[in-house]
Design an enzyme around this catalytic site. Structure first.
Site, PDB file in Angstrom:
ATOM      1  N   THR A  21       0.911  -1.136   0.053  1.00  0.00           N
ATOM      2  CA  THR A  21       0.208  -0.108  -0.024  1.00  0.00           C
ATOM      3  C   THR A  21       0.799   1.210   0.110  1.00  0.00           C
ATOM      4  O   THR A  21       0.640   2.239  -0.765  1.00  0.00           O
ATOM      5  CB  THR A  21      -1.027  -0.004   1.219  1.00  0.00           C
ATOM      6  OG1 THR A  21      -1.739  -1.085   1.229  1.00  0.00           O
ATOM      7  CG2 THR A  21      -1.934   1.295   1.299  1.00  0.00           C
ATOM      8  N   CYS A  47      -0.293 -17.765  22.280  1.00  0.00           N
ATOM      9  CA  CYS A  47      -0.746 -16.549  22.965  1.00  0.00           C
ATOM     10  C   CYS A  47      -0.015 -15.361  22.140  1.00  0.00           C
ATOM     11  O   CYS A  47       1.393 -15.658  22.092  1.00  0.00           O
ATOM     12  CB  CYS A  47      -0.374 -16.474  24.222  1.00  0.00           C
ATOM     13  SG  CYS A  47      -1.470 -17.483  25.425  1.00  0.00           S
TER      14      CYS A  47
HETATM   15  N1  ASP Z   1      -2.214  -6.388   1.347  1.00  0.00           N
HETATM   16  C1  ASP Z   1      -1.269  -4.985   1.484  1.00  0.00           C
HETATM   17  C2  ASP Z   1       0.082  -5.856   1.360  1.00  0.00           C
HETATM   18  O1  ASP Z   1       0.363  -6.320   2.595  1.00  0.00           O
HETATM   19  C3  ASP Z   1      -1.468  -4.458   2.546  1.00  0.00           C
HETATM   20  C4  ASP Z   1      -0.331  -3.417   3.018  1.00  0.00           C
HETATM   21  O2  ASP Z   1       0.185  -2.842   2.181  1.00  0.00           O
HETATM   22  O3  ASP Z   1      -0.145  -2.869   4.186  1.00  0.00           O
HETATM   23  O4  ASP Z   1       0.922  -5.639   0.749  1.00  0.00           O
END
Ligand code: ASP
Length: 345
Positions: free
Chosen positions: A15, A281
């Site tokens: 992202t 845990c």
């Molecule tokens: N699905 C994305 C990834 O892990 C989420 C992110 O980028 O945080 O590549």
């Protein structure tokens, strides 16, 4: 002031480097150069930045050991030309990749900092800018000519953690990661607070970084649950070629004491399978022998995972299996803290 520190940004995907197509709402990989170009703030940093990107950036759910090797190779090839490395990575499997790199990079004396974000960098309320800028700042910290951080870290939402102690705990909050068994290395507020006593010191006398590329994936993870079926257990244990089973046990490392269960484990151990006891845990440690329900596992010579995360246990096992000189020493080496990933008795 002269720009002295050289930092290499490695974009793997996720992202942090994506833009939203507003017509469809879908996220698309962004051009890495544009990403850097979009952050004029980076010019204010007292370091020189360069970037490389995976040819095809990926959502981190598609990550596998081959990608870890690509990252390790980029770091190895550029090691002498840079003072630090920042790896931009999707958050979903970031703790796995960062843990893997912590084992693969032997004798590390420079910072390798993983970061990502929950919102794309172009988003109005993005967490990407702070995560990226502070990761670069931390990787550029130096003292008496040496980098302050000499290990693999993971920076997210105002905290730098030891990478192999982290787990993604939240799919929505900006504070997505936690390191429940080890305190943060650096905390970012008005000042950067460095918790010096928590930092990993490089092994004495060893100055040349070495990269161990072989990661053996003949591993399975079994999370115990009340009602586990004997056929499921046996199918996993009898998987052809299986070398390590990570058993996610209850609480302080406890498991059922049923005959069928213990018998199946004993048979596999006698046939050479390594079974590692890791608690399901998120915080706390295995303490084999504390309860009757773990005494039996200890008697079977099950490996003590102590307070290791599942992510670190998987990648440590792959790393140890990949080395040719661990034969007969797997249990001893696994129970030893190699990169600060578990407490040492
Ligand atoms: N699905 C994305 C990834 O892990 C989420 C992110 O980028 O945080 O590549």
């Amino acid at each position: 002031m002269e720009k002295k520190t050289n930092i290499l940004l490695i974009y793997t995907g996720g992202t942090i480097g994506m833009v939203k197509e507003y017509s469809t709402g879908a996220l698309k990989a962004f051009n890495f150069k544009e990403l850097i170009g979009n952050l004029p703030e980076l010019d204010q940093l007292e370091c020189r930045l360069n970037g490389v990107s995976f040819e095809n950036p990926i959502d981190s759910s598609n990550m596998n050991p081959k990608h870890w090797m690509t990252m390790a190779k980029i770091i190895q090839d550029n090691y002498s030309n840079y003072d630090g490395f920042v790896v931009l990575h999707g958050s979903d499997t970031m703790s796995y990749s960062a843990s893997a790199l912590s084992f693969m990079l032997e004798n590390l004396t420079k910072p390798v900092i993983f970061t990502g974000s929950q919102l794309p960098i172009g988003d109005l309320r993005t967490d990407a800018k702070e995560n990226l800028i502070t990761s670069i700042q931390i990787s550029a910290l130096r003292e008496n000519g040496n980098p302050v951080i000499q290990e693999v870290g993971l920076y997210f939402e105002y905290k730098l953690y030891r990478a192999n102690r982290t787990t993604k705990l939240n799919a929505e909050h900006f504070e997505a990661f936690a390191s429940l068994n080890y305190p943060p290395l650096v905390e970012s507020g008005v000042h950067l607070k460095i918790n010096r006593s928590n930092l990993l010191k490089p092994p004495p006398g060893k100055t040349t970084v070495r990269v161990s590329m072989a990661m053996d994936t003949q591993i399975a993870v079994l999370r115990l649950f009340p009602g586990l079926n004997v056929r499921v257990l046996n199918t996993i244990l009898q998987t052809t070629g299986l070398k390590v089973l990570i058993l996610e046990t209850y609480g302080a490392g406890n498991a059922p004491t049923d005959d069928w269960f213990l018998k199946a484990l004993r048979k596999s151990i006698n046939e050479g399978l390594q079974i590692i006891n890791v608690t399901q845990c998120p915080g706390g440690s295995v303490s084999m022998g504390q309860y009757e329900t773990s005494q039996k596992l200890r008697a079977l010579q099950v490996i003590d995972g102590k307070d290791i995360t599942v992510e670190a246990a998987i990648t440590k096992a792959m790393y140890l299996l990949g080395k040719s000189n661990t034969m007969g020493k797997f249990k001893e080496l696994f129970e030893t803290s190699l990169r600060g990933e578990m407490h040492q008795n």
